[in-house]
Every structure is written in structure tokens, then in C-alpha cells.
Write an enzyme that holds these catalytic residues in place. Structure first.
Site, PDB file in Angstrom:
ATOM      1  N   GLY A 129      -7.860   9.301   4.747  1.00 55.54           N
ATOM      2  CA  GLY A 129      -8.967   8.436   4.984  1.00 55.54           C
ATOM      3  C   GLY A 129      -9.738   8.118   3.732  1.00 55.54           C
ATOM      4  CD  GLU A 169      -6.843   5.283   3.906  1.00 54.51           C
ATOM      5  OE1 GLU A 169      -8.002   5.297   4.256  1.00 54.51           O
ATOM      6  OE2 GLU A 169      -5.789   5.689   4.626  1.00 54.51           O
ATOM      7  CB  CYS A 222       5.974   5.136 -10.431  1.00 59.72           C
ATOM      8  SG  CYS A 222       4.251   6.030  -9.957  1.00 59.72           S
ATOM      9  CB  CYS A 269       1.300   7.329  -7.777  1.00 60.75           C
ATOM     10  SG  CYS A 269       2.113   8.592  -6.856  1.00 60.75           S
ATOM     11  CB  CYS A 319      17.457  13.160 -11.331  1.00 58.76           C
ATOM     12  SG  CYS A 319      18.285  11.573 -11.242  1.00 58.76           S
ATOM     13  CB  CYS A 341       7.933   9.325 -11.044  1.00 54.56           C
ATOM     14  SG  CYS A 341       6.479   8.573 -11.858  1.00 54.56           S
ATOM     15  CD  GLN A 394      -1.432  13.394   3.225  1.00 52.45           C
ATOM     16  OE1 GLN A 394      -0.187  12.906   3.740  1.00 52.45           O
ATOM     17  NE2 GLN A 394      -2.230  12.621   3.166  1.00 52.45           N
TER      18      GLN A 394
END
Ligand code: FAD
Ligand code: FES
Ligand code: FES
Length: 1236
Positions: free
Chosen positions: A1007, A1181, A115, A117, A15, A80, A698
Site C-alpha cells: 500500500g 504505487e 529488471c 524494479c 544468471c 538482477c 511481505q
């Protein structure tokens, strides 16, 4: 639209906006990043606020920060990104401090925005490139004289030098009065008038981020102090005086400047210490005053500022009549209707030292386990004799403890440099410090030890080189001395295939960095829209006796409450799809865990819905103690019926029996909250014949099915659309079905659009997390460490349901990269009173690989051999058969990768250096670990629909696929593939939202395989169109794309193609991804704090479709793993079953300084994958499964610490290896606190 909202507590930073605030040092208004979520609208009176929209947009051009973040691939889901941009914008546009324009300062400034990601490296690189690396010169710093007290000509008091020109404000709100006084007299009058009212002063309002009770809505009188310019004063003669309106950032600035300009070195100490309080946007708004008032109101609060002020022996000014009290007496002082005006302290004499310490669970932005301040007058020529009664203050002990007075008395007149004195002081300290016990805090024993440890550190720091060289290693604080981080990435690309394999910026990056990217929460409200909030159970194992909604219904704006009783007849109270085991949308009677959804409140605004949800009263009967501990559940045999048969290969019993060596052990790992920055959200809009749905799922098909089940609507009238998600990591595969089902039911019942945006805490409480596990194993092996047979019992903590069963991938991945013919793996599904565990990035594979890697460590320790050698000895070789899945290990390059890593990461030399380092230092230890992976990629059972159309008039292409853009760059890869196949510029391709029309019956995104699958679907679509075009093309002279397209339309050729990608692999796994990681970690043995010094990764991504995107995936996955293994700990209340770590205050995912100082990621070169899509390999992954290398590196460092006391035995290191857990594993004991 750009600015986002997630935690509402200053802890995530999505924010962040920029505002102009008054700044004392420069005596003018300057730009600061602040958390808009903590900022009441009314304090913005007179402020200039800039949001991300204000600095650049795609139409008129991006700002340099936005461009840099996009170009460095610093966005993935992008949720973000506006916060990151505005944080940097404020940093760069604050002209007062050239001192700050260093790369180090940039890294320091990014301590407040999570973050989940990217893994931060790309963000930090994007920001650091915007400043020069030169540090400031002395002339930049200014003169101390500039800071010396200025007396206001008008009032005669210390003043900022400018008379207030702000206007006072008085507003009568519905439930409160708002004042903004500008003069002393006005403030006094308000306080007199309101003495019997509940008064709240407001400066940063950041206290609300920690203590919800401080919410301004709970007060009658709100006094905004920003107009009180005279409270911003600073003076240094004869004592230093600091006005109460000074923020922590300004205090830091003052301390830094004074120390640099006047050799007042202790001020530097204060600046460094304060820089470790909260985070930059919080410090920019938060005052020291607010901080110590939190301590006054909530004595348990481990206030860093209070500890500092006690150590400084400060006086607190109350009111305007000269009343002054010591900061210690302040705690018991009645502050009703009283205002703090300043703190003062006497500048230290040359023989006085002051040192401040803080030990916390991650490198930045965390409250202290324990903080400490020591101030002593020392005779350094007399073995550091303590001349006077010193000050020893600790925070984080218990609500009454402030000073260690007995130890202080003991020390007076004694020599700190005398080992006997140290021993005596530690003994007194040990007796007088009694930490309280609270399940959410670190254990009392650890906190007690920390008090001793910090005193020991202080002594070593003071006596300096009088201490033995090895012991001096105690003094350095890892996160303070951390160098600027760096990253290096290598990969190869095939220029001939561009834009395929090109490291292109993500297609959405510009929209994300400008805040133009639309997430579901950004969709403007529909006419007549309602807002929903869940009310959830507060106990973990009980029956619902009654639900009293009258309190909620009385609140104006509340429309109705929805519970299981409102589900239409014939419809199902479940959000489970394709599963016989129902998971209730709304609890129908038996409460299975604390946080279980009982109902929804619908209201005209989110705020009303949220507060009405709190007003619903639920009563319970048959309240039982919930089972929330995995070990206890195992001991009580709280198991689900058998989910899968044991996985058996060969004869493990016989192999173990015949083995010359065996080990037996047990290892555990906890859960992990997904921490997607966008919480679960759904908007359901009734239409003329059904319902339109925007959901953060998803799995579109699942949402459609779940809404259909609960409403009775046919699936063909439910239209689900997903543009993008603000992160998901598996948390939105099945769990969003739940949110969308509840929201869909509410919309169905009211026939009004309903928005259900989960607030962060409900999201954390209600939604299940990664599966916790325990594995008990016995392993037989040869004298050389070659595996003969393994028997493993794996207990999976499923919580309240087994629907998202993560056991199958564990059973097929637990071998990792190691060959062994004989296995018996027995999975046991454990039932606990926690939300049902669910998929989380690398479910099954991550724990499975950790279990076998632990076994590798155990074997090597038992043989006293290098763990990497043991691993290498057991690696699979090309052509071997995987006994667990029965498929052939094809194209196996794992041995080569490990060897390459050993060479490129210079492992041998570094191991030598680590050994030397560990010998030279008693209190800092380093460790290094190499972890390889083999990660099987499943193809069977995958289904994705893809549509592609070519528009005839301009030849542009639109694509819709049924994968979901969660930040992994699927849209960019799909467009690259299309451009490659058609031979057209990527700018001609647009990827549309995913929806339930194109994606009917498609499987979830997950996956690691969705990007590849959708790319393969695109290849088919392109081939279909190219085939249809071929005859037309053949007739055209000098055919161009446009000519062909135009001609196709003339000849009525269909330019729309569809593909249904449903591959059937012949093997369990289509192919394997390989990789290896080398991690080096340094520990502070005394406190347990750690720093990841370096990580080298080699990852086989095949022929990467987009190396920039794939490196982002590697780094992001790895850093998410760092959080899992090192800092993210979930704690539950053993009595109620409630999640205690349900806030950013207590739950700690990694930040920018938790990542490796030196982070090197290499995509394996020249490695096309013959079995994948366009020669690539999956990436989302597998790299996460190598992150346990960090834990093992820490373990090796711990081994070195244990060696110091002759402890050479094997010990398990469970995950997460938190600071406390590491410290305990180092077996530190006060008897080891030596000087020589
Ligand atoms: C994400 C986050 C992380 C944090 N981390 C840390 C940390 O690591 N260590 C730590 O010590 N703290 C930490 N804090 C706490 C933070 O330092 C305090 O919230 C902050 O200092 C409060 O200052 P404020 O100006 O925002 O006060 P406000 O929130 O505006 O007010 C807080 C209280 O102070 C009172 N008050 C304010 N001004 C006056 C005055 N002049 N006279 C009398 N009463 C007054 C108010 O009435 C109110 O009761 C953190 C906070 C957040 C949100
Ligand atoms: S939403 Fe403001 S910090 Fe999280
Ligand atoms: S890109 Fe930062 S949270 Fe997703």
C-alpha cells in the site's frame, strides 16, 4: 552466491557470468557474457569463468562497474544486479571491439537482463557513463583481408589459423556418454559408434531455453563441439563460408566488419537482423547451427536464422565429405547422426538486394510474430524490374511454409515500382500464405497481414524516393533506429536536514552489486536438508480421481510425497488467514484451476524433486471445460455472492438523464504476472521446540499464522525471519503463506529442514496474478465536458477465490482526480477457473484510474475536444469533498501540477509538431497524452512494530522493523530518519532482518505506506531514547553522542526502545499524492510496433526522504506499468485452462529499449506534506497509475491512423495494447498499400 537463478531459459539474465570463448575474428579466446543457467558444467572444460565475486567485493574494493551501478541507484531489490554487472564487465573486458564502446552499443548490450524494479534508466546511465560516446573510426574496424579464408597447413581446409591444442574428452556418465572430440576423425568415429543412440550435439545449449525436450538429460550421447576448432572457420573466396561453431555474436561481428571494410552493404543488413535475435548472452553462446537445427527438429519454430539463410540462398555443409544441401532441402533431410559443418553463400552481385524483417512483441529479445527475407535481382533503371525468380521467405506462418513461390513467380519479369504489380503480388501472396492457428501465437489474420505488410515495406524500401514521401515512412524500423535514451531527474533537498532528504545511495547497494547480499536461495544448505517441488493439476475444472506416486517414489533420492491427507488431524488445509474462505494448500478433490497444487515431492536434491514432481500421475474425473475468459464468465453469470454494496453518491441515474450529453462504453484490462526475479521461496527448519522459517514474504505475521494453522504448532515457536526479498510487487503478500505453509508442513512431517524454491514455471502457473477487469459505463456530462453522473459496473475476475479482494481500493480510487457528485459503481466479483487473483502493485487503483481516464477520452472524443482540456475542466479543487470517501480534498495542487507539466513539457508546441508529423507521414503516427493522478494514502488498519537499540560501548545503533525490504529502500530511509533524529552519522546505524519477534502482529508491507510508517516508528523510538537521555545529557559538559551514551549506561538508562505504529486517521485517506504524466508515443501503423519517444512526470513526493530512492520508485513503477499496458499478455488454453504464456519465451515484461527514449522525472519542489511522516509522501504505487498515459498516447496515434481512412468514431483501447492489438486498431488494409 552472487549469481542467481530464475527462469532457467536464457530469458531473464540474472544468471549471467563471464567466460572466455574462442573468437574467430581475433583468433583468440575472448570474454563473453553468457547465461550460466543454460551452460552444462561439462562444457566448461578448459574455460575461465568469472562470476560477480571475482571482480570486486566490499572488503577489498568494488570494481568500477559495481561502484557505478550502486552510485546511480541502479539496484532496488538487487536480484538482477550481479547479472547486470557481469554483462557490463564482459562488454568492457572484451578487448577486440573498440567499435563497441559507444553508448548506443551499451544500450544494445542490455537486451537480456530483466529488471522488474528500476525501470532500467538508472542501470543504463550507470553503464553508459563507463564508455565514451565517441564512435569508432574506420581504423578500428580492421581489414577484410584479415577475414579472408585461411587454409590450415595441416589439413588444407579452412581453418582458424591455429591448430587445436585442446584435449579430447570421453566421460561415462550415469545415463549418458559425454564426448569432446577435437578432430574430424574423432567426431566421425563417435558418430559411427553411436549411430543407433540418441545423439545431441552441444554448443551453446541455448536450445534448451526454448525447447525443454532438448535437455541433455534426455540423450544417450552428448557431443561437445567446442573442441572442434576447424569448425570455426570463415572464408570469402569464391563464396563465403562460415563454420558451424560460429556463434551468432561472432557472425554479427564478421558481417559488421566486412560491410564496413568492403562496401558490402548487404552484410550490414544481416548484422542488424541477427542483432535482433535473442539477446546478447544467448547470442554469445548460441550458434547459427543450433538455431537451424531447432527449426529442423521443431518446424513450427519461427527461426530467424533459417529465414536469413534461405534469403541468402545458402548451402549447408553436412559432414566432412563435401556433402552440401540447400538450406530449404535441409528441413526434410535426415540428420540422424549427422553433423553440420558450415554454411556457404554466394556473395551478392551489385544488382541484387536482400532485406530482412522481423516483427516482435517488444523492442528486444523476443521471437518473431513473423520474420521475412526478400532477395531480388533488380533492374533499377527499369522501374525495378525483377530480373530473375526472386526469393521471398517467411517464418512464423506454419510448420511447412517457407517460400511464397507463387508470388515469386508472379514477380519475375515485373516491375516492383509499378503499383499494379504491387497490387497483383499482394493478391497472390494473400492467397498463398495460410498461417496456422495456435492460441499462444498472434492470430492467423494478423500474421497473414504481416506477410503482406513486410512485402509492402520491402517494395517501398527498394524503390526509395520513387515512392510518395508520405509512404516512405513505412521503411524505418523503430527499434533499430531508436536513438540512445536519456533521462533527466529534478528534485530539491533540504541540506539542513541531511541525511534526511539527501539523495543517498541505498545502504545495501554495495552488497547487492558485489553479489554479497544474501537472499533466501543463497543460504547454505542445512545438514540433512530436503528439497521440495509441487506437482500441480493439469486440468482446470475436474475432480481428482487418483494420485499415483509410485513413479516418483522409484526415483533414487525421493523421500516422500505430501498431500492433503498428510495434514495432522485438527489442522487446517488452508493458507488463508483472517478470512473465512479457505484456500487449500493442497487440493483435496475438486480442482478449481489448472496449476492448482496437489502435493509436494520431497527429495535429497532440487533436481530430483523437480523431476519426481513430473513423474507423479494424477487422474481426473468429471472433467469440465474451464472458464478462463472474463467476457464468457460474465455472459454465463459466473459470479461470487455480492462482496460489497454498490458505491453510491448522489443520484447518478437522474444526473445522467438530465445531462445534455451521454456516452456509453466498455473497457477491459488483463492480468499481470508479478515477475519478481526471486520466485516464491521458503526454508523451514525444525528446531528443538518449534521451527525456524526463512521466507520470501511481505507479511511475516501471515506466514507464522499459516504454518501454525497447518501444523498445529503454537505461533510462539515459529520464528520467521526475512532479510530481503528479490522483488515482490504484492505477489508475496498472501501467496507466500501458501508456499511457507506447504514447506512448514513438510518440515514438520519429516522433522528435517525443507527448502521449497518454486521453479519459475510452477510459480507462473500456480500463483494468481493482477485482477483482470471489465467496466461497462454510462456517463452524463455537460456540453463542455463537465461530469454530471457516472454509472459503472465493474467486473473483477477473481479467479478461484475472492480472498485478496481488490475491489475496495478500486471503489475509492475510481474518481482519480475528477470531481463529480453523482456516482453508482456496482462491483461484481467474477468466478473463473484461474488461480485466485491477488494483489499486484496498485491493486484497484490502477484499473480504477484507467477506467475513469478512458471515460475522459471518450467524452473528449464525443465532444471533439482536447482530452487534456476535458480532464482539467473536471479536476478537483482544494476543499472539495470526495463523494466516494466523504473526506475533504486537502492541500490539493493537482491543477497546478498539470499546468506546470503542460509548460515544462512544452506540450502545446509538441502537439503542433505531432500534428505536422502525422500529416507528413502515412505509416508512422505519433500521439501524446496527459494523465493526472490523485492517489489516496490509507493509514487506518496499519500496524508495525519497531525496535531500536543503542549499543553503549561504541554508540552504534541497530534497528529491526517489521516492514520488509523488497527493494523500495525502506532500510535506507529508516536509517536516514534515525541518523537525523539522533544527529549521528548514518554509518553508525545498522538495519537488521525483520522477524516475527519484533514484528509480531504487524501487517503486511504494501500500500506504499510501509516505509513512511516504519520511519514514523523510528521517530518515536528515537524520541523515547532522547527523552531518557535528556537528564543525563543535561549533566554533561560539552556532551557528545558517545559521552551521553556511556554516561547513560553508568546511570542504568535503558537504551532500547520499541514502538508500535498503529495510526488511526480520521478520514478514509490520510492524504493524497498528486502527479501528472505526459507521454508521447510513435507507432509503426503497419506492424503495430511502438516506441515511447518521451515521458515527463511530475510527482508530488512531499519532502522526499531520499529523492534518489524515490525517483527509482517512480521510474520503476512507471515502467512496470508500461509492461502492463503495452506488452504483458496472459493467455490461457481454452480447453485445459493452462497458462500458455508461462515462460520468458512468451511473456514479455519491458526491457531497456521499451522505456521512454527521453525519460524526465521531476519530484515536485517545495511541497512539504503537512499530513505525512516528516513532511514526505508515499511513492511505491501512485506513479504506476499514470502509466496508462502511454496507452492513451498510442491511442491518439491510432486515431490519427484511422483518420487517414475517414474513421473518426470513438473506439476503446483495452490493455494490454500489444503490437497486434494496436495494428488491428489502426484498421490497416492491403487496399491502402499504395506507392504514391
Ligand atoms: C532466451 C532466448 C531467446 C531466443 N530468441 C530467439 C529469437 O529471437 N529468434 C530465433 O531465431 N531464435 C531465438 N532463440 C533460439 C537460439 O537462437 C537457439 O537456441 C540457438 O541458436 C541454438 O544454438 P546453440 O549453439 O545453443 O545450440 P544447442 O542448444 O547447443 O543445440 C541445439 C540443437 O542443435 C543441434 N546441433 C548443434 N550443433 C550441431 C551441429 N554442428 N550439427 C548438427 N546438429 C547440431 C543439437 O544437437 C541440438 O539439437 C532464442 C533462444 C533463447 C534461449
Ligand atoms: S536464470 Fe538464466 S536467464 Fe533466467
Ligand atoms: S533491482 Fe533489478 S530486479 Fe530488482
Amino acid at each position: 552466491m552472487g549469481t542467481k537463478l530464475m527462469c532457467g531459459e536464457g530469458g531473464c539474465g540474472v544468471c549471467v557470468v563471464q567466460t572466455m570463448l574462442y573468437e574467430t575474428v581475433m583468433e583468440k579466446e575472448l570474454n563473453y557474457a553468457i547465461n550460466s543457467c543454460l551452460c552444462p558444467l561439462l562444457i566448461c572444460d578448459g574455460w575461465e569463468i568469472t562470476t560477480v565475486e571475482g571482480i570486486g567485493c566490499q572488503k577489498t574494493g568494488l570494481d568500477q562497474i559495481q561502484t557505478s551501478l550502486a552510485e546511480y541507484n541502479g539496484t532496488q531489490c538487487g536480484y538482477c544486479s550481479p547479472g547486470q554487472v557481469m554483462n557490463m564487465y564482459s562488454f568492457l573486458t572484451n578487448p577486440s571491439y573498440p567499435i563497441k564502446m559507444t553508448q548506443q552499443a551499451v544500450e544494445n548490450a542490455f537486451d537480456g537482463i530483466i529488471c522488474r524494479c528500476t525501470g532500467y534508466r538508472s542501470i543504463l546511465d550507470a553503464m553508459k557513463v563507463l564508455v565514451t560516446s565517441s564512435s569508432c573510426s574506420k581504423s578500428d574496424i580492421g581489414d577484410i583481408e584479415d577475414l579472408k579464408g585461411k587454409l590450415c597447413k595441416r589439413t588444407g581446409k579452412i581453418c582458424t589459423g591455429q591448430c587445436s591444442d585442446s584435449t579430447s574428452v570421453r566421460l561415462v556418465l550415469r545415463d549418458a556418454q559425454w564426448y569432446k572430440p577435437t578432430t574430424e576423425q574423432e567426431l566421425i568415429d563417435i558418430l559411427k559408434k553411436c549411430i543407433d543412440k540418441k545423439i545431441r550435439f552441444i554448443m551453446g545449449n541455448t536450445g534448451t531455453g526454448v525447447f525443454k525436450d532438448l535437455n541433455p538429460a534426455n540423450y544417450d550421447v552428448l557431443i561437445d563441439m567446442h573442441g572442434m576448432k576447424e569448425l570455426y572457420g570463415v572464408s570469402f573466396d569464391p563464396t563465403s563460408v562460415f563454420g558451424s561453431n560460429l556463434t551468432l555474436s561472432v557472425l554479427i561481428e564478421i558481417f559488421e566488419r566486412v560491410s564496413a571494410a568492403s562496401e558490402t552493404s548487404y552484410m550490414k543488413e544481416l548484422a542488424i537482423y541477427l542483432s535482433r535475435v535473442a539477446n546478447v548472452p544467448v547470442r554469445n553462446a548460441a550458434t547459427w547451427t543450433g538455431n537451424i537445427m531447432l527449426k529442423h527438429q521443431f518446424p513450427d519454430f519461427p527461426s530467424d536464422v533459417f529465414t536469413m539463410l534461405v534469403a541468402m540462398q545458402s548451402e549447408i555443409g553436412i559432414g566432412f565429405q563435401g556433402e552440401e544441401i540447400s538450406v530449404e532441402n535441409f528441413l526434410s533431410y535426415d540428420m540422424t547422426a549427422k553433423v553440420i559443418t558450415y554454411f556457404s553463400h554466394k556473395i551478392l552481385d551489385p544488382d541484387e538486394v536482400i532485406k530482412l524483417y522481423k516483427v516482435m512483441p517488444r523492442a528486444q529479445n523476443a521471437h518473431a510474430y513473423v520474420n521475412a527475407g526478400f532477395r531480388m535481382r533488380l533492374d533499377s533503371k527499369n522501374n525495378f524490374m525483377v530480373k530473375d525468380t526472386p526469393v521471398i521467405v517467411y517464418g512464423g506462418i506454419n510448420k511447412n511454409f517457407v517460400r511464397a513461390t507463387k508470388t515469386e513467380r508472379f514477380l519475375k519479369g515485373n516491375q516492383l515500382g509499378d503499383p499494379k504489380v504491387l497490387k497483383g503480388a499482394l493478391s497472390v501472396l494473400q492467397q498463398e500464405v495460410v498461417p496456422d492457428s495456435n492460441p499462444v501465437l498472434a492470430s492467423p489474420s494478423y500474421r497473414k497481414q504481416l506477410t503482406l505488410i513486410l512485402f509492402y515495406k520491402f517494395v517501398l524500401q527498394v524503390i526509395g524516393d520513387k515512392a510518395g514521401v508520405r509512404f516512405q515512412s513505412a521503411t524505418d524500423c523503430l527499434s533499430v533506429s531508436r536513438p540512445v535514451s536519456s533521462g533527466k531527474q529534478t528534485y530539491d533537498t533540504q541540506k539542513i536536514e541531511y541525511p534526511l532528504t539527501e539523495p543517498l545511495q541505498k545502504l545495501e547497494a554495495n552488497a547487492q552489486v558485489t553479489g554479497e547480499a544474501v537472499y533466501i536461495d543463497d543460504i547454505p544448505a542445512y545438514p540433512n536438508q530436503l528439497y521440495a517441488a509441487f506437482f500441480v493439476s493439469t486440468v482446470g475444472n475436474a475432480k481428482i480421481q487418483g494420485i499415483d506416486t509410485s513413479g516418483a517414489m522409484e526415483i533414487p533420492g525421493v523421500v516422500r510425497v505430501v498431500t492433503h491427507n498428510d495434514i495432522p488431524d485438527g489442522c487446517a488445509n488452508t493458507f488463508s488467514i483472517y478470512s473465512p474462505i479457505p484456500e487449500e494448500v493442497f487440493c483435496s478433490g475438486q480442482v478449481l484451476y489448472a496449476g492448482q497444487a496437489i502435493g509436494l515431492v520431497l527429495a535429497e536434491s532440487q533436481k530430483i524433486a523437480d523431476s519426481a514432481a513430473q513423474a507423479v500421475k494424477v487422474t481426473y474425473t468429471d472433467v469440465q471445460t474451464p472458464l478462463v475468459d472474463l467476457d464468457e464468465a460474465i455472459q454465463k453469470q459466473s459470479f461470487y455472492p455480492k462482496l460489497s454494496d454498490p458505491k453510491v453518491a448522489g443520484d447518478a441515474d437522474a444526473a445522467i438523464k438530465d445531462s445534455p450529453k451521454t456516452v456509453t462504453g466498455s473497457i477491459s484490462m488483463g492480468g499481470q504476472y508479478h515477475m519478481h526475479m526471486e520466485t516464491q521461496i521458503s526454508i523451514c527448519v525444525p528446531t528443538e521446540d518449534g521451527m525456524d522459517v526463512h521466507s520470501s514474504t511481505q507479511w511475516i505475521d501471515g506466514v507464522q499464522t499459516a504454518i501454525s494453522q497447518i501444523t498445529g504448532l503454537q505461533r510462539n515457536v515459529i520464528n520467521v525471519e526475512v532479510k530481503r526479498l528479490g522483488g515482490s510487487y504484492g505477489g508475496k503478500i498472501t501467496r507466500n503463506h501458501w508456499i511457507s505453509a506447504a514447506c512448514g508442513l513438510a518440515a514438520f512431517l519429516t522433522n528435517r529442514p525443507v527448502k521449497l524454491k518454486m521453479d519459475f514455471h510452477t510459480n507462473m502457473n500456480m500463483i494468481g496474478k493482477r485482477y483482470p477487469y471489465r467496466a461497462d459505463y454510462t456517463v452524463g456530462f455537460t456540453d463542455d465536458g463537465e461530469l454530471n453522473g457516472l454509472k459503472i459496473v465493474v467486473y473483477a475476475d477473481c479467479g478461484a477465490s475472492v480472498n485478496d479482494n481488490a475491489i475496495p481500493p478500486l471503489l475509492s480510487m475510481i474518481d482519480n482526480a475528477y470531481d463529480c457528485a453523482n456516482w453508482t459503481i456496482t462491483p461484481i466479483a467474477v468466478k473463473t477457473n484461474k488461480p485466485a487473483s491477488t494483489t499486484c502493485r496498485s491493486p484497484g487503483s490502477l484499473p480504477g484510474i484507467f477506467i475513469i481516464e478512458t471515460i475522459m477520452e471518450h467524452i473528449s472524443k464525443s465532444l471533439n475536444k482536447d482530452p487534456t482540456d476535458i480532464r482539467v475542466k473536471n479536476l478537483y479543487q482544494q476543499g472539495q469533498i470526495n463523494p466516494l470517501t466523504k473526506n475533504i480534498i486537502t492541500y490539493c495542487n493537482i491543477s497546478q501540477i498539470v499546468q506546470n507539466l503542460r509548460d515544462s513539457a512544452d506540450v502545446q508546441t509538441r502537439l503542433q509538431k505531432i500534428q505536422e508529423f502525422n500529416q507528413a507521414n502515412r505509416w508512422k503516427k505519433k500521439g501524446l497524452s496527459i494523465v493526472p493522478i490523485k492517489f489516496g494514502i490509507l493509514w487506518n488498519g496499519i500496524t508495525y512494530g519497531i525496535n531500536l537499540c543503542v549499543y553503549a560501548s561504541d554508540g552504534t545503533v541497530a534497528i529491526s522493523h517489521s516492514g520488509i525490504e523488497v527493494g523500495q529502500g525502506i532500510n535506507t530511509k529508516v536509517a536516514q530518519v534515525c541518523a537525523y533524529e539522533f544527529g549521528i552519522p548514518i554509518s553508525m546505524i545498522k538495519v537488521k532482518s525483520s522477524n516475527s519477534f519484533v514484528g509480531a502482529n504487524s501487517i503486511t508491507t504494501g500500500g506504499s505506506i510501509t516505509s513512511e510508517s516504519c520511519c514514523q516508528g523510528i521517530v518515536y523510538c528515537c524520541q523515547v531514547i532522547l527523552q531518557r537521555m535528556a537528564p543525563v545529557k543535561a549533566k554533561i559538559k560539552d556532551p557528545t553522542w558517545l559521552k551521553i551514551v556511556h554516561e547513560c549506561v553508568e546511570e542504568e538508562v535503558d537504551l532500547v526502545a520499541r514502538s508500535w505504529y498503529a495510526p488511526v486517521g480520521k478520514d478514509h485517506f490520510q492524504y493524497y499524492s498528486y502527479g501528472a504524466t505526459c507521454a508521447e508515443v510513435e507507432l509503426d501503423v503497419l506492424t503495430g510496433e511502438h516506441q515511447i519517444s518521451r515521458v515527463d512526470i511530475i510527482y508530488d513526493c512531499g519532502e522526499s526522504m531520499n529523492p534518489a530512492v524515490d525517483i527509482g520508485q517512480v521510474e520503476g513503477a512507471f515502467v512496470m506499468g508500461i509492461g502492463y499496458w503495452m506488452t504483458e499478455e496472459l493467455k490461457y488454453d481454452p480447453q485445459t485452462g493452462q497458462l500458455l504464456t508461462n515462460s520468458t519465451w512468451e511473456y514479455k515484461p519491458p526491457l531497456g529499449k521499451d522505456i521512454p527514449v527521453d525519460f524526465r522525472v521531476n519530484l515536485l519542489k517545495n511541497a512539504p506534506n503537512p499530513l505525512g511522516v516528516l513532511r514526505s509522501k508515499a511513492v511505491g504505487e501512485p506513479p504506476m497509475c499514470m502509466s496508462c498515459s502511454v496507452l492513451f498516447a498510442a491511442k491518439h496515434a491510432i486515431e490519427s491512423a484511422r483518420q487517414e481512412i475517414g474513421q473518426l468514431d470513438y473506439f476503446p483501447l483495452d490493455g494490454p495494447a500489444t503490437t497486434e492489438y494496436i495494428q488491428k486498431a489502426c484498421l490497416v488494409d492491403p487496399s491502402q498499400f499504395l506507392i504514391q
